[in-house]
Structure formats: C-alpha cells, structure tokens
Scaffold this active site. Structure first.
Site, PDB file in Angstrom:
ATOM      1  N   GLY A  50       0.820  -1.198   0.000  1.00  0.00           N
ATOM      2  CA  GLY A  50       0.000   0.000   0.000  1.00  0.00           C
ATOM      3  C   GLY A  50       0.855   1.250   0.000  1.00  0.00           C
ATOM      4  N   THR A  77      -4.791   4.186   2.934  1.00  0.00           N
ATOM      5  CA  THR A  77      -4.338   5.570   2.805  1.00  0.00           C
ATOM      6  C   THR A  77      -5.455   6.420   2.220  1.00  0.00           C
ATOM      7  OG1 THR A  77      -2.089   4.753   2.455  1.00  0.00           O
ATOM      8  CG2 THR A  77      -2.526   7.048   1.881  1.00  0.00           C
ATOM      9  N   ASP A 106      -5.254  -3.946  -5.070  1.00  0.00           N
ATOM     10  CA  ASP A 106      -5.814  -4.248  -3.748  1.00  0.00           C
ATOM     11  C   ASP A 106      -7.331  -4.333  -3.794  1.00  0.00           C
ATOM     12  OD1 ASP A 106      -5.906  -1.517  -4.328  1.00  0.00           O
ATOM     13  OD2 ASP A 106      -5.642  -0.892  -2.244  1.00  0.00           O
ATOM     14  N   LYS A 114       1.788  -5.055   3.850  1.00  0.00           N
ATOM     15  CA  LYS A 114       1.377  -6.197   4.665  1.00  0.00           C
ATOM     16  C   LYS A 114       1.915  -7.469   4.037  1.00  0.00           C
ATOM     17  CE  LYS A 114      -1.704  -3.609   4.145  1.00  0.00           C
ATOM     18  NZ  LYS A 114      -1.671  -2.186   3.678  1.00  0.00           N
ATOM     19  N   ASP A 131     -12.639  -0.201   2.014  1.00  0.00           N
ATOM     20  CA  ASP A 131     -11.234  -0.442   2.348  1.00  0.00           C
ATOM     21  C   ASP A 131     -10.665   0.828   2.966  1.00  0.00           C
ATOM     22  OD1 ASP A 131      -8.461  -0.941   2.444  1.00  0.00           O
ATOM     23  OD2 ASP A 131      -8.583  -2.311   0.756  1.00  0.00           O
TER      24      ASP A 131
END
Length: 257
Positions: free
Chosen positions: A8, A135, A111, A13, A132
């Site tokens: 991200g 950011t 994502d 992750k 989601d």
C-alpha cells in the site's frame, strides 16, 4: 506455503499462508528505496520469531501493489532468495472470478481486485458495499452478479493525520486512537478525538448516503489497516482485516492451480 504481499501507499502487509489460513503476518512501512536484500533480511528476522526455518516451506508468492516503484524490488526478492516468480495481481484476474468492472474508467487498484474477489467468494449472493480503509478510503459497490458499478474515494485516516501534522505549526503530533467522547479539555486529547470522530463520521455519513441512494439491500464489509479502530461504526455488517490477503491467496490458487 504461500507469501501474500499487499503493498500500500503507507504500509506493506506480508502474510504467510498455508491451506488458505494465515499462519503469520507482519506490517512494515512502504519504501521505494528498500532493496530485495533488505526485504529478505526484514522478513527473515520477523519469520524467525515463529520458526527458524519457516521460510524454507515457501513455494509461491502473490503480490497486490499500488506502488509501482516497489514492484521490481519485491519481484527480485522472490526470484533471488526463493527462486520463484511471484504473481502480480492485475485487473484481468477479476475475470477469473466472474467479476466485471462496470465503471467509466474500468481500471482499479490491485488491492481492490483482491478485496472484491474475497468478498464475492464469502458472500456470493449478496449485493455488497466493500469499504477499504487504507491511505485512501474506498467504497466499492458490487452487485450480486459480480459487477462493480459504483465507487466513492475519500481520504484515509493516515491522510488526515498527515495533513494536521504538515499544515499546522503548533499542534502536537498524534496517533489516532479510539475515543469514548468527542469533547476534551486538552489539546492532545481534543486532536485525537477530532481525528477519530471526524473520520468515523465521514465513513458513517458516506455509507448512509450510499444506502439512501441505492435501490439494493447492501451487505457492508469493511477492511483495511485501520479498520479495527472503527469496528463500532454504524452500518458495518462485517469487519475482516484480512480480506485483501484472502483475496490475494485466492487469486494465486486460481492461477497456479
């Protein structure tokens, strides 16, 4: 064992997964200058806390990335240190799960593809609103036939924190924490409460407006790095911090057999 990586804008992750189950997971900052060797060193240290030889069982990797400058380093990580070619998730992978991107510009982040794959697999007969909280905070509207027909994009909580830090000279630096009340008597506590309740109000307000405009009964799913803080938001039916990772693994298994 499969390594699922979600790169991200703010954090990366990494999860070790076996038979569809997350065995271990870590979060590191996203850095375009981090080399493949540095990635390997970092992962090795983190993995060794569970088992000295756990990485020896890695047989595949899949990557969701919205930061192109990082891609070549992560690809080299797996090719050089694991002798495997990772799968990079693209919009074409949505087709494998019967998903269709019905937007004016039919391109979305990797994502989001992973989120929608996992959500559709978990709730195949529902009309979904998948939020989601990264950011950016992205609201995805997915119908029961697998069509992504609408979206809302808003600031993420880290953007709000960064803006307060960069645009004010005297306010203290702070992290977002869950706050029981919004009115406080100190600057630091007031800032924390304002960020928490401000972001929560945004998520609830946008969700409420989407539900008001929609002709469908929506099941609301939330994921993302900060979702745990906002688990008490109104309208959320399900919270799954691992939704993106689950989608990454499902895409890998579908493409690699």
């Amino acid at each position: 064992m499969i390594v699922a990586v979600d790169v991200g804008n703010t954090s990366t992750k990494i999860a070790l997964c076996e038979n569809g189950t997350v065995v271990d997971k870590w979060r590191i900052s996203t850095c375009g200058k981090r080399t493949a060797a540095e990635y390997f060193s970092c992962i090795s240290v983190l993995a060794s806390r569970r088992s000295a030889d756990i990485l020896a069982g890695v047989r595949g990797a899949a990557i969701s990335s919205v930061v192109p400058v990082v891609n070549r380093h992560v690809e080299e990580l797996f090719e050089r240190f694991f002798n495997i070619s990772p799968v990079f998730i693209t919009n074409s992978h949505a087709d494998l799960f019967g998903l269709k991107i019905c937007l004016a510009q039919p391109t979305i982040g990797a994502d989001r593809v992973a989120d929608l794959v996992a959500a559709k697999t978990l709730w195949p007969t529902s009309d979904l609103l998948v939020i989601d909280m990264g950011t950016a905070t992205v609201f995805n509207l997915l119908d029961r036939n697998g069509g992504l027909y609408g979206q809302v994009v808003a600031p993420g909580v880290s953007c709000l924190v960064h803006s307060m830090r960069e645009c004010t000279a005297l306010l203290p630096q702070t992290l977002v924490r869950e706050s029981e009340k919004i009115v406080c008597d100190s600057t630091a506590a007031s800032l924390e409460a304002g960020l928490y309740w401000g972001y929560r109000a945004m998520v609830e307000g946008i969700t409420k407006q989407i539900m008001r405009e929609s002709t469908r009964t929506l099941r609301v799913i939330a994921t993302g790095g900060g979702v745990g803080l906002f688990r008490n938001c109104d309208y959320l039916n399900h919270i799954d911090e691992l939704l993106t990772i689950k989608g990454i693994v499902q895409i890998y298994e579908k493409t690699q057999g």
